[in-house]
Design a protein around this motif. Structure first.
Motif, PDB file in Angstrom:
ATOM      1  N   LEU A  81      14.067  22.077  20.556  1.00 31.40           N
ATOM      2  CA  LEU A  81      13.867  22.097  22.005  1.00 31.40           C
ATOM      3  C   LEU A  81      13.253  23.417  22.456  1.00 31.40           C
ATOM      4  CD1 LEU A  81      14.263  20.651  24.696  1.00 31.40           C
ATOM      5  CD2 LEU A  81      16.566  21.611  24.810  1.00 31.40           C
ATOM      6  N   ASP A  82      13.711  24.523  21.860  1.00 30.63           N
ATOM      7  CA  ASP A  82      13.132  25.832  22.179  1.00 30.63           C
ATOM      8  C   ASP A  82      11.644  25.851  21.837  1.00 30.63           C
ATOM      9  OD1 ASP A  82      15.560  26.798  23.000  1.00 30.63           O
ATOM     10  OD2 ASP A  82      15.974  27.943  21.183  1.00 30.63           O
ATOM     11  N   PHE A  83      11.296  25.323  20.673  1.00 28.78           N
ATOM     12  CA  PHE A  83       9.902  25.317  20.225  1.00 28.78           C
ATOM     13  C   PHE A  83       9.031  24.522  21.192  1.00 28.78           C
ATOM     14  CE2 PHE A  83       6.295  23.925  17.644  1.00 28.78           C
ATOM     15  CZ  PHE A  83       5.935  25.118  17.026  1.00 28.78           C
ATOM     16  N   LYS A  84       9.554  23.402  21.648  1.00 32.29           N
ATOM     17  CA  LYS A  84       8.830  22.551  22.588  1.00 32.29           C
ATOM     18  C   LYS A  84       8.607  23.273  23.919  1.00 32.29           C
ATOM     19  CE  LYS A  84       7.321  18.858  24.807  1.00 32.29           C
ATOM     20  NZ  LYS A  84       5.956  18.349  24.631  1.00 32.29           N
ATOM     21  N   LYS A  85       9.646  23.912  24.435  1.00 34.87           N
ATOM     22  CA  LYS A  85       9.549  24.602  25.729  1.00 34.87           C
ATOM     23  C   LYS A  85       8.581  25.772  25.678  1.00 34.87           C
ATOM     24  CE  LYS A  85      14.177  23.525  27.541  1.00 34.87           C
ATOM     25  NZ  LYS A  85      15.485  24.100  27.946  1.00 34.87           N
ATOM     26  N   VAL A  86       8.608  26.495  24.570  1.00 37.79           N
ATOM     27  CA  VAL A  86       7.790  27.704  24.447  1.00 37.79           C
ATOM     28  C   VAL A  86       6.324  27.375  24.206  1.00 37.79           C
ATOM     29  CG1 VAL A  86       7.374  29.770  23.054  1.00 37.79           C
ATOM     30  CG2 VAL A  86       9.707  29.140  23.676  1.00 37.79           C
ATOM     31  N   THR A  87       6.054  26.504  23.263  1.00 38.69           N
ATOM     32  CA  THR A  87       4.659  26.226  22.873  1.00 38.69           C
ATOM     33  C   THR A  87       4.009  25.119  23.699  1.00 38.69           C
ATOM     34  OG1 THR A  87       5.336  24.599  21.209  1.00 38.69           O
ATOM     35  CG2 THR A  87       5.183  26.902  20.508  1.00 38.69           C
ATOM     36  N   ASP A  88       4.826  24.246  24.283  1.00 41.46           N
ATOM     37  CA  ASP A  88       4.319  23.081  25.022  1.00 41.46           C
ATOM     38  C   ASP A  88       3.493  22.166  24.123  1.00 41.46           C
ATOM     39  OD1 ASP A  88       4.131  21.475  27.281  1.00 41.46           O
ATOM     40  OD2 ASP A  88       2.241  22.396  27.932  1.00 41.46           O
ATOM     41  N   VAL A  89       3.909  22.080  22.855  1.00 45.41           N
ATOM     42  CA  VAL A  89       3.216  21.236  21.896  1.00 45.41           C
ATOM     43  C   VAL A  89       3.445  19.765  22.255  1.00 45.41           C
ATOM     44  CG1 VAL A  89       5.173  21.105  20.302  1.00 45.41           C
ATOM     45  CG2 VAL A  89       2.846  20.872  19.416  1.00 45.41           C
ATOM     46  N   SER A  90       2.537  18.902  21.866  1.00 49.84           N
ATOM     47  CA  SER A  90       2.657  17.484  22.191  1.00 49.84           C
ATOM     48  C   SER A  90       3.833  16.853  21.442  1.00 49.84           C
ATOM     49  CB  SER A  90       1.368  16.737  21.817  1.00 49.84           C
ATOM     50  OG  SER A  90       1.181  16.738  20.417  1.00 49.84           O
ATOM     51  N   ASP A  91       4.403  15.829  22.023  1.00 52.48           N
ATOM     52  CA  ASP A  91       5.541  15.147  21.406  1.00 52.48           C
ATOM     53  C   ASP A  91       5.166  14.525  20.063  1.00 52.48           C
ATOM     54  OD1 ASP A  91       7.156  15.815  23.525  1.00 52.48           O
ATOM     55  OD2 ASP A  91       6.799  13.933  24.602  1.00 52.48           O
ATOM     56  N   SER A  92       3.931  14.008  19.972  1.00 52.07           N
ATOM     57  CA  SER A  92       3.492  13.363  18.733  1.00 52.07           C
ATOM     58  C   SER A  92       3.418  14.362  17.588  1.00 52.07           C
ATOM     59  CB  SER A  92       2.130  12.700  18.933  1.00 52.07           C
ATOM     60  OG  SER A  92       1.165  13.659  19.367  1.00 52.07           O
ATOM     61  N   LEU A  93       2.872  15.565  17.850  1.00 51.79           N
ATOM     62  CA  LEU A  93       2.782  16.583  16.817  1.00 51.79           C
ATOM     63  C   LEU A  93       4.175  17.140  16.500  1.00 51.79           C
ATOM     64  CD1 LEU A  93       1.173  18.336  14.912  1.00 51.79           C
ATOM     65  CD2 LEU A  93       0.710  19.907  16.814  1.00 51.79           C
ATOM     66  N   LEU A  94       4.971  17.314  17.536  1.00 53.50           N
ATOM     67  CA  LEU A  94       6.328  17.829  17.345  1.00 53.50           C
ATOM     68  C   LEU A  94       7.130  16.922  16.415  1.00 53.50           C
ATOM     69  CD1 LEU A  94       8.314  20.071  18.280  1.00 53.50           C
ATOM     70  CD2 LEU A  94       9.095  18.479  20.041  1.00 53.50           C
ATOM     71  N   LYS A  95       6.931  15.632  16.582  1.00 52.70           N
ATOM     72  CA  LYS A  95       7.643  14.655  15.761  1.00 52.70           C
ATOM     73  C   LYS A  95       7.279  14.790  14.288  1.00 52.70           C
ATOM     74  CE  LYS A  95       8.612   9.696  15.490  1.00 52.70           C
ATOM     75  NZ  LYS A  95       8.311   8.359  16.076  1.00 52.70           N
ATOM     76  N   VAL A  96       6.028  15.176  14.045  1.00 48.57           N
ATOM     77  CA  VAL A  96       5.549  15.311  12.669  1.00 48.57           C
ATOM     78  C   VAL A  96       6.081  16.583  12.016  1.00 48.57           C
ATOM     79  CG1 VAL A  96       3.503  15.624  11.224  1.00 48.57           C
ATOM     80  CG2 VAL A  96       3.460  13.979  13.118  1.00 48.57           C
ATOM     81  N   ILE A  97       6.084  17.693  12.760  1.00 48.72           N
ATOM     82  CA  ILE A  97       6.431  18.979  12.142  1.00 48.72           C
ATOM     83  C   ILE A  97       7.915  19.338  12.238  1.00 48.72           C
ATOM     84  CG2 ILE A  97       4.112  19.874  12.533  1.00 48.72           C
ATOM     85  CD1 ILE A  97       5.139  21.433  14.898  1.00 48.72           C
ATOM     86  N   THR A  98       8.638  18.660  13.128  1.00 50.21           N
ATOM     87  CA  THR A  98      10.062  18.964  13.292  1.00 50.21           C
ATOM     88  C   THR A  98      10.868  18.876  12.001  1.00 50.21           C
ATOM     89  OG1 THR A  98      10.161  18.371  15.636  1.00 50.21           O
ATOM     90  CG2 THR A  98      12.205  18.227  14.388  1.00 50.21           C
TER      91      THR A  98
END
Length: 259
Positions: A81-98
């Protein structure tokens, strides 16, 4: 794209050489792709993403800059969640790298702090020995009090004709707090000296001098203060007397009463 220009020489020999060269290029490309894939699959701490790693993961320059800016402030990414808030990366990419995120063990398993336990044994009143009967030798051997401090405790107790309360150990000059605590973990006043408390509001100077903490001048000043103010309602009022210290008022109060 590779261009081939006709040159003089054996055509068969040149064809074989070119074929081998092309094969080497293909092998190098294959190895590069394999390295890229293996690099992508390796778990990593998202707090330390290099530019190259960001490129491999598919992060944009803007997303990486947001991460670097956040880290420069001394802040840390501690969750997806921190990574998402800070970088504003897309959900699709986040799902791949999480699934590749690897946080320190202390984040995933917070350290369990042990409850503080006193280093001195806890004994009941019945289990403790009598502070008014302890010897200098016992204090030295059981408490490891220096001999001169142990002797000082015994001499002071004799001058008081016995302790009235444990807190009178505070009067011993040179007794460290850890030694004080250790003594009271093993000893307590079980046979307190019997005293008749003095009514401070009606006492004479002579009677006040019976309090171990008062000399003649102190007793006289207290008597004058009591007379001028028609008595006191609490012992802390004695602090209004010039030069009178309330440091030992808790011990002084052992010998006095207000009525």
């Amino acid at each position: 794209m590779i261009y081939f220009f006709p040159t003089k020489g054996n055509a068969t020999t040149k064809f074989v050489a070119l074929t081998e060269y092309q094969s080497q290029l293909d092998q190098l490309k294959k190895e590069a792709e394999e390295k890229k894939v293996s690099y992508q699959l390796k778990p990593f701490n998202p707090n330390f993403i290099t530019e190259y790693k960001g490129y491999v993961l598919g992060l944009s320059t803007e997303e990486l800059n947001r991460l670097y800016g956040y880290r420069k402030k001394g802040k840390w990414i501690n969750s997806t969640l921190d990574f998402k808030k800070v970088t504003d990366v897309s959900d699709s990419l986040l799902k791949v790298i999480t699934p590749l995120f690897k946080f320190p063990e202390w984040i995933n398993k917070p350290k369990k702090y042990k409850s503080y336990k006193s280093k001195y044994p806890k004994k009941s009143f019945e289990q403790k020995k009598d502070l008014n009967l302890v010897t200098s030798k016992e204090l030295q051997e059981e408490i490891e009090v220096p001999d001169f401090i142990a002797e000082r405790i015994i001499k002071y107790r004799d001058r008081l004709e016995g302790f009235v309360n444990d807190i009178q150990l505070k009067d011993i000059k040179g007794l460290y707090d850890n030694q004080y605590q250790k003594i009271l973990s093993l000893y307590t006043v079980k046979t307190p000296t019997k005293i008749t408390k003095i009514n401070i509001n009606k006492a004479s100077v002579k009677q006040l001098m019976e309090v171990p903490y008062f000399d003649f001048e102190t007793a006289l000043e207290i008597k004058d203060f009591i007379d001028e103010n028609n008595g006191v309602s609490n012992f802390e009022e004695l602090g209004k007397i010039e030069g009178f210290s309330l440091e030992k008022i808790d011990r002084i109060a052992l010998y006095l009463t207000l009525n």
